[in-house]
Write a protein that holds these residues in place. Structure first.
Motif, PDB file in Angstrom:
ATOM      1  N   MET A   1      45.575 -19.089  -0.166  1.00  0.00           N
ATOM      2  CA  MET A   1      44.116 -19.302  -0.173  1.00  0.00           C
ATOM      3  C   MET A   1      43.427 -18.024   0.307  1.00  0.00           C
ATOM      4  SD  MET A   1      42.017 -22.118   2.112  1.00  0.00           S
ATOM      5  CE  MET A   1      41.835 -21.370   3.713  1.00  0.00           C
ATOM      6  N   SER A   2      42.437 -17.585  -0.463  1.00  0.00           N
ATOM      7  CA  SER A   2      41.709 -16.407   0.008  1.00  0.00           C
ATOM      8  C   SER A   2      40.463 -16.857   0.782  1.00  0.00           C
ATOM      9  CB  SER A   2      41.333 -15.564  -1.215  1.00  0.00           C
ATOM     10  OG  SER A   2      40.174 -14.851  -0.955  1.00  0.00           O
ATOM     11  N   VAL A   3      40.392 -16.460   2.041  1.00  0.00           N
ATOM     12  CA  VAL A   3      39.306 -16.935   2.914  1.00  0.00           C
ATOM     13  C   VAL A   3      38.142 -15.955   2.879  1.00  0.00           C
ATOM     14  CG1 VAL A   3      38.720 -17.484   5.310  1.00  0.00           C
ATOM     15  CG2 VAL A   3      40.952 -18.129   4.403  1.00  0.00           C
ATOM     16  N   LYS A   4      36.971 -16.479   2.549  1.00  0.00           N
ATOM     17  CA  LYS A   4      35.785 -15.608   2.474  1.00  0.00           C
ATOM     18  C   LYS A   4      34.762 -15.937   3.548  1.00  0.00           C
ATOM     19  CE  LYS A   4      35.916 -14.440  -2.400  1.00  0.00           C
ATOM     20  NZ  LYS A   4      37.066 -15.289  -2.801  1.00  0.00           N
ATOM     21  N   LYS A   5      34.750 -17.226   3.963  1.00  0.00           N
ATOM     22  CA  LYS A   5      33.727 -17.629   4.919  1.00  0.00           C
ATOM     23  C   LYS A   5      34.290 -18.632   5.936  1.00  0.00           C
ATOM     24  CE  LYS A   5      29.468 -18.568   3.329  1.00  0.00           C
ATOM     25  NZ  LYS A   5      28.353 -19.365   2.778  1.00  0.00           N
ATOM     26  N   ILE A   6      34.072 -18.320   7.232  1.00  0.00           N
ATOM     27  CA  ILE A   6      34.494 -19.233   8.301  1.00  0.00           C
ATOM     28  C   ILE A   6      33.249 -19.709   9.035  1.00  0.00           C
ATOM     29  CG2 ILE A   6      35.644 -19.302  10.573  1.00  0.00           C
ATOM     30  CD1 ILE A   6      37.865 -17.623   9.495  1.00  0.00           C
ATOM     31  N   ALA A   7      33.255 -20.988   9.422  1.00  0.00           N
ATOM     32  CA  ALA A   7      32.154 -21.519  10.238  1.00  0.00           C
ATOM     33  C   ALA A   7      32.685 -21.823  11.633  1.00  0.00           C
ATOM     34  CB  ALA A   7      31.596 -22.788   9.599  1.00  0.00           C
ATOM     35  N   VAL A   8      31.796 -21.668  12.627  1.00  0.00           N
ATOM     36  CA  VAL A   8      32.181 -21.962  14.007  1.00  0.00           C
ATOM     37  C   VAL A   8      31.067 -22.791  14.632  1.00  0.00           C
ATOM     38  CG1 VAL A   8      31.263 -19.693  14.799  1.00  0.00           C
ATOM     39  CG2 VAL A   8      32.905 -20.900  16.216  1.00  0.00           C
ATOM     40  N   LEU A   9      31.431 -23.688  15.553  1.00  0.00           N
ATOM     41  CA  LEU A   9      30.408 -24.429  16.297  1.00  0.00           C
ATOM     42  C   LEU A   9      30.929 -24.705  17.703  1.00  0.00           C
ATOM     43  CD1 LEU A   9      31.254 -27.727  16.544  1.00  0.00           C
ATOM     44  CD2 LEU A   9      30.611 -27.693  14.150  1.00  0.00           C
ATOM     45  N   THR A  10      29.990 -24.940  18.629  1.00  0.00           N
ATOM     46  CA  THR A  10      30.356 -25.336  19.995  1.00  0.00           C
ATOM     47  C   THR A  10      29.842 -26.755  20.209  1.00  0.00           C
ATOM     48  OG1 THR A  10      28.352 -24.203  20.789  1.00  0.00           O
ATOM     49  CG2 THR A  10      30.422 -23.017  21.005  1.00  0.00           C
ATOM     50  N   SER A  11      30.667 -27.580  20.860  1.00  0.00           N
ATOM     51  CA  SER A  11      30.340 -29.005  20.936  1.00  0.00           C
ATOM     52  C   SER A  11      30.728 -29.572  22.301  1.00  0.00           C
ATOM     53  CB  SER A  11      31.120 -29.705  19.809  1.00  0.00           C
ATOM     54  OG  SER A  11      31.140 -31.088  19.979  1.00  0.00           O
ATOM     55  N   GLY A  12      30.005 -30.606  22.752  1.00  0.00           N
ATOM     56  CA  GLY A  12      30.288 -31.223  24.055  1.00  0.00           C
ATOM     57  C   GLY A  12      29.746 -30.374  25.191  1.00  0.00           C
ATOM     58  N   GLY A  13      30.245 -30.635  26.406  1.00  0.00           N
ATOM     59  CA  GLY A  13      29.766 -29.877  27.570  1.00  0.00           C
ATOM     60  C   GLY A  13      30.017 -28.388  27.372  1.00  0.00           C
ATOM     61  N   ASP A  14      28.973 -27.581  27.527  1.00  0.00           N
ATOM     62  CA  ASP A  14      29.153 -26.133  27.365  1.00  0.00           C
ATOM     63  C   ASP A  14      30.066 -25.612  28.483  1.00  0.00           C
ATOM     64  OD1 ASP A  14      26.490 -26.941  28.664  1.00  0.00           O
ATOM     65  OD2 ASP A  14      26.989 -25.038  29.617  1.00  0.00           O
ATOM     66  N   ALA A  15      30.663 -24.452  28.260  1.00  0.00           N
ATOM     67  CA  ALA A  15      31.585 -23.908  29.261  1.00  0.00           C
ATOM     68  C   ALA A  15      31.488 -22.385  29.229  1.00  0.00           C
ATOM     69  CB  ALA A  15      33.014 -24.351  28.947  1.00  0.00           C
ATOM     70  N   PRO A  16      31.528 -21.736  30.406  1.00  0.00           N
ATOM     71  CA  PRO A  16      31.452 -20.278  30.426  1.00  0.00           C
ATOM     72  C   PRO A  16      32.635 -19.680  29.653  1.00  0.00           C
ATOM     73  CG  PRO A  16      31.204 -21.188  32.641  1.00  0.00           C
ATOM     74  CD  PRO A  16      31.626 -22.316  31.758  1.00  0.00           C
ATOM     75  N   GLY A  17      32.343 -18.838  28.693  1.00  0.00           N
ATOM     76  CA  GLY A  17      33.393 -18.244  27.866  1.00  0.00           C
ATOM     77  C   GLY A  17      33.257 -18.709  26.424  1.00  0.00           C
TER      78      GLY A  17
ATOM     79  N   ILE B   1      35.981 -11.223   6.476  1.00  0.00           N
ATOM     80  CA  ILE B   1      35.492 -12.607   6.295  1.00  0.00           C
ATOM     81  C   ILE B   1      34.102 -12.747   6.916  1.00  0.00           C
ATOM     82  CG2 ILE B   1      35.944 -15.042   6.902  1.00  0.00           C
ATOM     83  CD1 ILE B   1      38.955 -14.203   7.143  1.00  0.00           C
ATOM     84  N   GLU B   2      33.230 -13.460   6.214  1.00  0.00           N
ATOM     85  CA  GLU B   2      31.875 -13.733   6.708  1.00  0.00           C
ATOM     86  C   GLU B   2      31.936 -14.894   7.711  1.00  0.00           C
ATOM     87  OE1 GLU B   2      28.087 -15.765   4.493  1.00  0.00           O
ATOM     88  OE2 GLU B   2      29.606 -14.760   3.263  1.00  0.00           O
ATOM     89  N   VAL B   3      31.031 -14.884   8.711  1.00  0.00           N
ATOM     90  CA  VAL B   3      31.038 -15.967   9.710  1.00  0.00           C
ATOM     91  C   VAL B   3      29.647 -16.595   9.829  1.00  0.00           C
ATOM     92  CG1 VAL B   3      31.443 -16.586  12.138  1.00  0.00           C
ATOM     93  CG2 VAL B   3      32.875 -14.852  11.054  1.00  0.00           C
ATOM     94  N   ILE B   4      29.611 -17.920   9.765  1.00  0.00           N
ATOM     95  CA  ILE B   4      28.356 -18.613  10.060  1.00  0.00           C
ATOM     96  C   ILE B   4      28.567 -19.489  11.292  1.00  0.00           C
ATOM     97  CG2 ILE B   4      27.585 -18.632   7.637  1.00  0.00           C
ATOM     98  CD1 ILE B   4      28.207 -21.690   7.666  1.00  0.00           C
ATOM     99  N   GLY B   5      27.471 -19.753  12.006  1.00  0.00           N
ATOM    100  CA  GLY B   5      27.569 -20.601  13.198  1.00  0.00           C
ATOM    101  C   GLY B   5      26.652 -21.798  13.060  1.00  0.00           C
TER     102      GLY B   5
END
Ligand code: F6P
Length: 331
Positions: free
Chosen positions: A1-17, A34-38
């Motif tokens: 699989m050729s990866v072109k776009k990755i998504a990231v998210l943060t969920s639940g209680g936030d944490a330092p780091g 690779i392109e990144v969306i949040g």
């Protein structure tokens, strides 16, 4: 699989780091072209197609920042399959090739269920101050939370000593005693009350009084610090305070450290952990690995099935518990 776009998210209680991890995901992905969306506000962003396209500018000076630039949330809707299906459809519509979820236990449950509906990798990265994720030695934010708790207990010790008082210090952890146990050891507390070993209020009071008595016998004019995990004492800590005050005749106060433990610049351990796990999560997406968590074992990243990350599978360190019992000066 050729990866072109990755998504990231943060969920639940936030944490330092968490920010350091977002940065690592971005840098490792860009390294592969690779392109990144949040997605913003956790899974809510995924449901509303609310996302940002990351650029170099967004991740500048991010490694040292507390909180999360993607915002966080707990998403009730995600419990329903129809909403998770919508999220899967949104990911496909946007041409996303892999999703990285930085969060805790509840967020991983959502990730596991989403993976069943979407045919591209969903990878979890453990981000919670509670450290209550199995399959990883540490979670992002845990070391910073301990540092904050220890600094607070050290300060309270000064005033407790001045008045020869008893202080009950409540730390976070939800239903896990990792922060309590390790902040108690590091701050030289006299006793720790942990969900993992708690049997009943009556039994625990006997243990606390025994500890305080030993200390008073051998060290007149001393203060006493009892660290306790939140949500644990039946009826709340005012009840424990009143019992200790009555039994010992010593003025007793309660300090709840609270959400301060979730904030602040991450300590170096969390920055390094976040960087390793963020980079490893990107590798996992590139290798088309699915339904896994990027954990850390003996300083090296390791792939762990999301279903093996459940909180109840992670025990406290029993040596630490027994060792703390020996940390009272008897003569
Ligand atoms: O899971 C992280 C945590 O900070 C727990 O330690 C705590 O019990 C909970 O989140 C608090 O949640 P909220 O910020 O919703 O009050």
């Amino acid at each position: 699989m050729s990866v072109k776009k990755i998504a990231v998210l943060t969920s639940g209680g936030d944490a330092p780091g968490m920010n350091a991890c977002i940065r690592a995901v971005y840098l490792a992905a860009r390294h592969e072209g690779i392109e990144v969306i949040g997605y913003q506000h956790g899974y809510n962003g995924l449901l509303k197609q609310d996302y940002v396209e990351f650029t170099h500018k967004d991740i500048r000076n991010l490694i040292q920042r507390g909180g999360t630039v993607l915002f966080s949330a707990r998403c009730e809707k995600f419990r329903k399959e129809e909403h998770r299906q919508k999220a899967a459809d949104h990911l496909s519509e946007l041409g996303v090739d892999g999703l990285i979820v930085i969060g805790g236990d509840g967020s991983f449950k959502g990730a596991e269920l989403l993976q069943q509906l979407w045919d591209k990798p969903v990878i979890g990265v453990p981000g919670t101050i509670d450290n209550d994720i199995a399959g990883t030695d540490y979670t992002i934010g845990y070391h910073t939370a301990i540092q904050t708790a220890v600094e607070s207990i050290d300060k309270v010790r000064d005033t407790a000593d001045a008045f020869e008082r008893v202080f009950i210090v409540e730390v976070m952890g939800r239903e896990a005693g990792f922060i309590a146990l390790n902040s108690a050891i590091a701050a030289g507390a006299d006793h720790v009350v942990l969900p993992e070993t708690f049997e009943s209020a009556g039994d625990e009071i006997v243990k606390i009084l025994d500890k305080l008595d030993q200390r008073r016998k051998n060290h007149a004019n001393s203060s006493h610090i009892v660290v306790i995990t939140e949500n644990l004492w039946p009826g709340g800590l005012d009840i424990l305070r009143d019992s200790l005050q009555t039994e010992t005749g010593l003025e007793t106060r309660v300090l709840t450290i609270g959400h301060v433990q979730r904030g602040g610049s991450p300590v170096w351990q969390d920055r390094i952990l976040a960087s390793k796990l963020g980079a490893y999560a990107v590798e996992m997406v590139v290798n088309d690995e699915r339904g896994l968590m990027a954990g850390i074992r003996h300083r090296y990243p390791e792939a762990v099935p999301l279903e093996n990350s459940r909180e109840d599978l992670k025990p406290l360190n029993h040596y630490s518990i027994s060792m703390l019992d020996k940390m009272t000066l008897l003569d």
